[in-house]
Design a protein around this motif. Structure first.
Motif, PDB file in Angstrom:
ATOM      1  N   ASN A  21      -8.352 -18.846   3.683  1.00  0.00           N
ATOM      2  CA  ASN A  21      -8.348 -18.335   2.318  1.00  0.00           C
ATOM      3  C   ASN A  21      -8.039 -16.841   2.231  1.00  0.00           C
ATOM      4  OD1 ASN A  21      -9.183 -20.887   1.304  1.00  0.00           O
ATOM      5  ND2 ASN A  21     -11.284 -20.407   1.958  1.00  0.00           N
ATOM      6  N   ASN A  22      -7.704 -16.260   3.349  1.00  0.00           N
ATOM      7  CA  ASN A  22      -7.493 -14.807   3.356  1.00  0.00           C
ATOM      8  C   ASN A  22      -6.304 -14.472   4.244  1.00  0.00           C
ATOM      9  OD1 ASN A  22      -7.936 -12.047   2.908  1.00  0.00           O
ATOM     10  ND2 ASN A  22      -9.193 -11.884   4.742  1.00  0.00           N
ATOM     11  N   HIS A  23      -5.145 -14.287   3.626  1.00  0.00           N
ATOM     12  CA  HIS A  23      -3.969 -13.925   4.402  1.00  0.00           C
ATOM     13  C   HIS A  23      -3.159 -12.829   3.713  1.00  0.00           C
ATOM     14  CE1 HIS A  23      -1.979 -16.591   1.519  1.00  0.00           C
ATOM     15  NE2 HIS A  23      -2.901 -17.490   1.824  1.00  0.00           N
ATOM     16  N   SER A  24      -3.801 -12.091   2.814  1.00  0.00           N
ATOM     17  CA  SER A  24      -3.169 -10.942   2.171  1.00  0.00           C
ATOM     18  C   SER A  24      -4.027  -9.702   2.403  1.00  0.00           C
ATOM     19  CB  SER A  24      -2.988 -11.174   0.669  1.00  0.00           C
ATOM     20  OG  SER A  24      -2.052 -12.207   0.435  1.00  0.00           O
ATOM     21  N   PHE A  25      -3.388  -8.580   2.668  1.00  0.00           N
ATOM     22  CA  PHE A  25      -4.096  -7.355   3.026  1.00  0.00           C
ATOM     23  C   PHE A  25      -3.388  -6.151   2.415  1.00  0.00           C
ATOM     24  CE2 PHE A  25      -4.091 -10.507   6.348  1.00  0.00           C
ATOM     25  CZ  PHE A  25      -5.437 -10.707   6.596  1.00  0.00           C
ATOM     26  N   THR A  26      -4.145  -5.110   2.208  1.00  0.00           N
ATOM     27  CA  THR A  26      -3.582  -3.827   1.796  1.00  0.00           C
ATOM     28  C   THR A  26      -3.978  -2.782   2.822  1.00  0.00           C
ATOM     29  OG1 THR A  26      -3.699  -4.379  -0.555  1.00  0.00           O
ATOM     30  CG2 THR A  26      -3.495  -2.059   0.015  1.00  0.00           C
ATOM     31  N   LEU A  27      -2.984  -2.102   3.358  1.00  0.00           N
ATOM     32  CA  LEU A  27      -3.226  -0.983   4.263  1.00  0.00           C
ATOM     33  C   LEU A  27      -3.044   0.321   3.504  1.00  0.00           C
ATOM     34  CD1 LEU A  27      -1.248  -1.975   7.508  1.00  0.00           C
ATOM     35  CD2 LEU A  27      -3.649  -2.409   6.963  1.00  0.00           C
ATOM     36  N   ALA A  28      -3.902   1.269   3.776  1.00  0.00           N
ATOM     37  CA  ALA A  28      -3.774   2.613   3.222  1.00  0.00           C
ATOM     38  C   ALA A  28      -3.692   3.596   4.376  1.00  0.00           C
ATOM     39  CB  ALA A  28      -4.951   2.954   2.319  1.00  0.00           C
ATOM     40  N   LEU A  29      -2.568   4.301   4.455  1.00  0.00           N
ATOM     41  CA  LEU A  29      -2.393   5.337   5.465  1.00  0.00           C
ATOM     42  C   LEU A  29      -2.518   6.679   4.753  1.00  0.00           C
ATOM     43  CD1 LEU A  29      -1.662   6.037   8.441  1.00  0.00           C
ATOM     44  CD2 LEU A  29       0.729   6.180   7.674  1.00  0.00           C
ATOM     45  N   GLY A  30      -3.693   7.302   4.884  1.00  0.00           N
ATOM     46  CA  GLY A  30      -3.928   8.598   4.271  1.00  0.00           C
ATOM     47  C   GLY A  30      -3.559   9.715   5.216  1.00  0.00           C
ATOM     48  N   LEU A  31      -3.031  10.790   4.675  1.00  0.00           N
ATOM     49  CA  LEU A  31      -2.657  11.955   5.481  1.00  0.00           C
ATOM     50  C   LEU A  31      -3.336  13.190   4.937  1.00  0.00           C
ATOM     51  CD1 LEU A  31       0.226  10.088   5.047  1.00  0.00           C
ATOM     52  CD2 LEU A  31       0.768  11.513   7.023  1.00  0.00           C
ATOM     53  N   GLY A  32      -3.694  14.086   5.832  1.00  0.00           N
ATOM     54  CA  GLY A  32      -4.379  15.298   5.410  1.00  0.00           C
ATOM     55  C   GLY A  32      -4.437  16.313   6.527  1.00  0.00           C
ATOM     56  N   ASN A  33      -5.093  17.425   6.250  1.00  0.00           N
ATOM     57  CA  ASN A  33      -5.248  18.483   7.243  1.00  0.00           C
ATOM     58  C   ASN A  33      -6.472  18.292   8.128  1.00  0.00           C
ATOM     59  OD1 ASN A  33      -2.963  19.783   6.288  1.00  0.00           O
ATOM     60  ND2 ASN A  33      -4.115  20.995   4.801  1.00  0.00           N
ATOM     61  N   SER A  34      -7.293  17.295   7.794  1.00  0.00           N
ATOM     62  CA  SER A  34      -8.486  16.987   8.576  1.00  0.00           C
ATOM     63  C   SER A  34      -8.772  15.515   8.436  1.00  0.00           C
ATOM     64  CB  SER A  34      -9.684  17.799   8.073  1.00  0.00           C
ATOM     65  OG  SER A  34     -10.025  17.384   6.745  1.00  0.00           O
ATOM     66  N   SER A  35      -9.630  14.990   9.305  1.00  0.00           N
ATOM     67  CA  SER A  35      -9.976  13.571   9.220  1.00  0.00           C
ATOM     68  C   SER A  35     -10.673  13.268   7.907  1.00  0.00           C
ATOM     69  CB  SER A  35     -10.858  13.169  10.410  1.00  0.00           C
ATOM     70  OG  SER A  35     -12.049  13.939  10.439  1.00  0.00           O
ATOM     71  N   ASN A  36     -11.519  14.177   7.449  1.00  0.00           N
ATOM     72  CA  ASN A  36     -12.216  13.964   6.187  1.00  0.00           C
ATOM     73  C   ASN A  36     -11.229  13.879   5.018  1.00  0.00           C
ATOM     74  OD1 ASN A  36     -14.739  13.857   4.566  1.00  0.00           O
ATOM     75  ND2 ASN A  36     -13.990  15.814   3.761  1.00  0.00           N
ATOM     76  N   GLU A  37     -10.264  14.780   5.007  1.00  0.00           N
ATOM     77  CA  GLU A  37      -9.280  14.795   3.928  1.00  0.00           C
ATOM     78  C   GLU A  37      -8.420  13.535   3.952  1.00  0.00           C
ATOM     79  OE1 GLU A  37      -5.404  17.506   2.875  1.00  0.00           O
ATOM     80  OE2 GLU A  37      -7.256  18.572   3.410  1.00  0.00           O
ATOM     81  N   ALA A  38      -7.993  13.112   5.137  1.00  0.00           N
ATOM     82  CA  ALA A  38      -7.160  11.913   5.244  1.00  0.00           C
ATOM     83  C   ALA A  38      -7.938  10.660   4.844  1.00  0.00           C
ATOM     84  CB  ALA A  38      -6.635  11.779   6.671  1.00  0.00           C
ATOM     85  N   GLU A  39      -9.207  10.567   5.261  1.00  0.00           N
ATOM     86  CA  GLU A  39     -10.022   9.406   4.908  1.00  0.00           C
ATOM     87  C   GLU A  39     -10.272   9.336   3.403  1.00  0.00           C
ATOM     88  OE1 GLU A  39     -13.263   8.023   7.762  1.00  0.00           O
ATOM     89  OE2 GLU A  39     -13.046  10.148   8.311  1.00  0.00           O
ATOM     90  N   ILE A  40     -10.558  10.474   2.793  1.00  0.00           N
ATOM     91  CA  ILE A  40     -10.796  10.495   1.346  1.00  0.00           C
ATOM     92  C   ILE A  40      -9.546  10.032   0.601  1.00  0.00           C
ATOM     93  CG2 ILE A  40     -11.169  12.027  -0.626  1.00  0.00           C
ATOM     94  CD1 ILE A  40     -13.097  13.621   1.129  1.00  0.00           C
TER      95      ILE A  40
END
Length: 688
Positions: free
Chosen positions: A242-261
């Motif tokens: 029942n689960n074969h669709s996904f969304t990926l988010a590739l965030g970019l930033g100057n730090s890990s915190n910024e990219a994750e946010i």
């Protein structure tokens, strides 16, 4: 040949290209255990949001994600993102190697793309769509996995992500953090998140202990941190019936915190809403574009969108030549010293700006000119061979057409104001007078000497500078520039046209003379190991700039004689239409076996922009039907994503389709726009 037949043939060729590329990529990776290599420059997708808030650009090739640029258009941070499929019988398959690739091209209203990758075994289909978040520095990918022979939960599905942060394949560090894959180098960081979340993750070094290597060895994934290397990250997606669709988010930033946010915020927004915003921006833009023939409207819209997307969002007016690195940029991509074509050439920028002028967008054209004058131009009036988007020079050559063409653009834009005259136009014109007419490098960036194309630009630049000087009451400078331009125009044939050459009746323009003596049997060495030849043997079509810039009549006997020689020596007929080499014996292209350009054994293929230049000439000569045929050929040279490459194959089963040269090439896209709209304008005036 009908359009339908062309489309079928093109589809077959695309599949063949993909097969050849995959096998070349496998061979390359096996040659160097840990080196980084950029993927093919033959992009069939290129996108970004129209929003200036989102400073992320993506490229697509051969069914996968390739370079992602951030925060400026000259800094790639991703080498590849693809999926790994573990089949029920234990086979380890990748999208690059084990699927056939189809791209749904943009509809002409938005730079929106969907890749459809079908397993060669017929067992499954993977569908992926891409957009960037208009509010954040995030790339979103919607993935659907469809099992065709067995239940989806019998498969395992992994994301394979190879970051190459800060334009460098080495020196990255990577780790997992609460289901998020983090990669960083200095002030560049990516955060990759999935919804639904990854059920396991791993970080390793390429071809040593990365996730794909572990899976192929029959090992389980190991979640670990790796530092200062060519890292690869893998995350398993939770496939179920029942689960074969996904969304990926590739965030970019100057730090890990910024990219994750950034990534988390985009996931919360959702792919559907992000796509609506993304497409709304592009649809608004394309709605304002000029109308052309129904046959070419979609191609014109895509060309205009690609040019708009090629402008940096921090350094406004900086248009890169292509979001690609032809042939991987060299032996490896380990260090951040490769610019590829994601740099700014004043010559290419002029071509782009004049395309925007043809589109009626003077604001953007002015921004391009301001960039050359305020960022690139030196105090002595010269400009660098090319530069990073912040203006820092890259190449060390001096090309006088790049000094002259901005003056031509300034006149076209009516930039007559005194400050621009004194600070920018006069220094540039003085530099041309002092250093011309011979140039340190011709427009192909290879040879010094007397080039018809370069001298045409110099003459046009000086004539326009003379007019602007007169408007600023500088009669002495005006007279000096005009006298120099007239003198060079009168002596141009003496410097560059032979009367005893080996082709036709012996009278024609040469590609270039190193000493201004076209009747002498001087030996010219061709760059990249192309050999040495009598200069009178080497021809190109650069003299057509004399007609385009209004210096010589289209029906001038020397022009028509030279055209006949060019068509005899460097013209090639392809199923897509007529193409031309830069010049005979050119060595800038793939090797004779189709391998990547190696600076030693290459063969220059057919340059698409030359078809556009020929079309502009034919229109000037009154040959509207021929000009239309060249426009049609340019459109045929475009790939399945409607992107026009730098070069197309000149022989073999792929003749007339794009090589692994820079795709899209902004200059070629600009040529299409300018030719299409010039034909329209001509026909409105002449009722053709």
């Amino acid at each position: 040949m009908t359009l339908t037949k062309c489309a079928i043939i093109r589809f077959i060729i695309v599949l063949l290209c993909g097969w050849l590329y995959c096998h070349a990529a496998i061979a390359q990776s096996s040659n160097s255990d840990s080196d980084a290599h950029w993927l093919s420059a033959a992009k069939n997708g290129f996108g970004t949001s129209t929003s200036l808030r989102s400073k992320v650009w993506f490229t697509l090739t051969h069914g996968v994600l390739s370079e992602v640029y951030y925060p400026t258009l000259d800094v790639p941070n991703v080498q590849c993102l693809q999926l790994i499929v573990v089949t029920p019988d234990g086979n380890i398959e990748t999208e690059l190697e084990d699927t056939t690739h189809t791209l749904l091209p943009p509809d002409g209203r938005s730079l929106s793309y969907t890749q459809i990758n079908s397993a060669k075994s017929g067992a499954y289909i993977i569908t992926k769509s891409y957009v960037t978040d208009s509010d954040r520095n995030t790339l979103l990918i919607q993935i659907t996995f469809k099992a065709l022979k067995q239940s989806a939960d019998r498969y395992k599905l992994y994301v394979y992500y190879d970051p190459s942060l800060a334009n460098s394949g080495m020196h990255d560090s990577a780790w997992s953090e609460a289901g998020t894959l983090i990669a960083t180098e200095k002030d560049k960081t990516t955060a990759l998140i999935s919804n639904p979340a990854f059920v396991e993750t791993a970080n390793g070094l390429l071809n040593r202990n990365d996730g794909l290597t572990e899976l192929r060895a029959g090992h389980s994934l190991k979640t670990k941190r790796v530092d200062d290397g060519n890292v690869v990250q893998v995350g398993r997606l939770p496939l179920s019936p029942n689960n074969h669709s996904f969304t990926l988010a590739l965030g970019l930033g100057n730090s890990s915190n910024e990219a994750e946010i950034s990534a988390a915020g985009s996931l919360a927004k959702g792919f559907a809403e992000a796509r609506r915003e993304y497409e709304r921006g592009w649809i608004s833009y394309t709605a304002g574009l000029p109308r052309t023939s129904a046959k070419h409207q979609r191609q014109l819209n895509v060309a205009a969108m690609v040019l708009k997307a090629s402008e940096d969002k921090t350094y406004r007016g900086a248009f890169i030549s292509s979001p690609s690195i032809p042939w991987g940029g060299g032996p490896n991509a380990n260090e951040p010293n490769t610019s590829g074509y994601h740099a700014v050439w004043a010559r290419d920028l002029y071509q782009v700006a004049t395309a925007f002028l043809a589109l009626g967008d003077r604001t953007t054209a002015n921004r391009a000119l301001d960039y050359v004058f305020n960022v690139q131009q030196r105090a002595d009036g010269s400009v660098p061979q090319n530069s990073w988007v912040n203006g820092r020079p890259i190449g060390g050559g001096s090309q006088l057409d790049e000094v002259a063409l901005p003056i031509v653009l300034a006149y076209q834009l009516r930039r007559y104001e005194r400050a621009t005259w004194l600070k920018h136009i006069k220094p540039a014109a003085d530099y041309i007078v002092q250093h011309g007419p011979a140039t340190n490098q011709d427009r192909w960036e290879e040879k010094s000497g007397f080039s018809p194309a370069t001298i045409a630009a110099e003459i046009a630049g000086l004539i326009n500078a003379s007019k602007i000087a007169r408007l600023n009451n500088d009669s002495l400078s005006s007279a000096r520039y005009l006298a120099t331009a007239n003198d060079w125009a009168n002596r141009l044939a003496i410097w560059t046209a032979t009367s005893n050459g080996p082709h036709a009746d012996g009278s024609y323009f040469l590609r270039l003379t190193e000493k201004g003596d076209p009747n002498q049997p001087s030996i010219m060495e061709i760059n990249s190991g192309g050999g040495s030849y009598d200069q009178r043997e080497i021809v190109d079509a650069g003299f057509l700039e004399l007609v385009r810039l209004g210096i010589t009549s289209a029906n001038d006997p020397l022009i028509t004689k030279s055209l006949a020689v060019v068509d005899e020596v460097i013209k090639v007929e392809t199923p897509s239409g007529s193409g031309w080499r830069r010049y005979n014996h050119d060595a800038y292209g793939e090797t004779s076996t189709g391998g990547p350009y190696d600076a030693r054994n290459g063969i220059g293929r057919l340059w698409t922009l030359l078809t556009g230049e020929r079309g502009e000439y034919e229109l000037s000569a009154g040959n509207v039907a021929t000009a239309r045929q060249q426009l049609y050929t340019l459109a045929n040279f475009a790939n399945d994503g409607l992107l026009i490459p730098e070069q197309v194959w000149d022989r073999g089963p792929l003749i007339g389709t794009g090589t692994a040269s820079a795709t899209p090439l902004a200059w070629s896209m600009a040529q299409f726009i300018r030719l299409a709209l010039r034909i329209d304008q001509h026909c409105r005036s002449h009722r053709c």
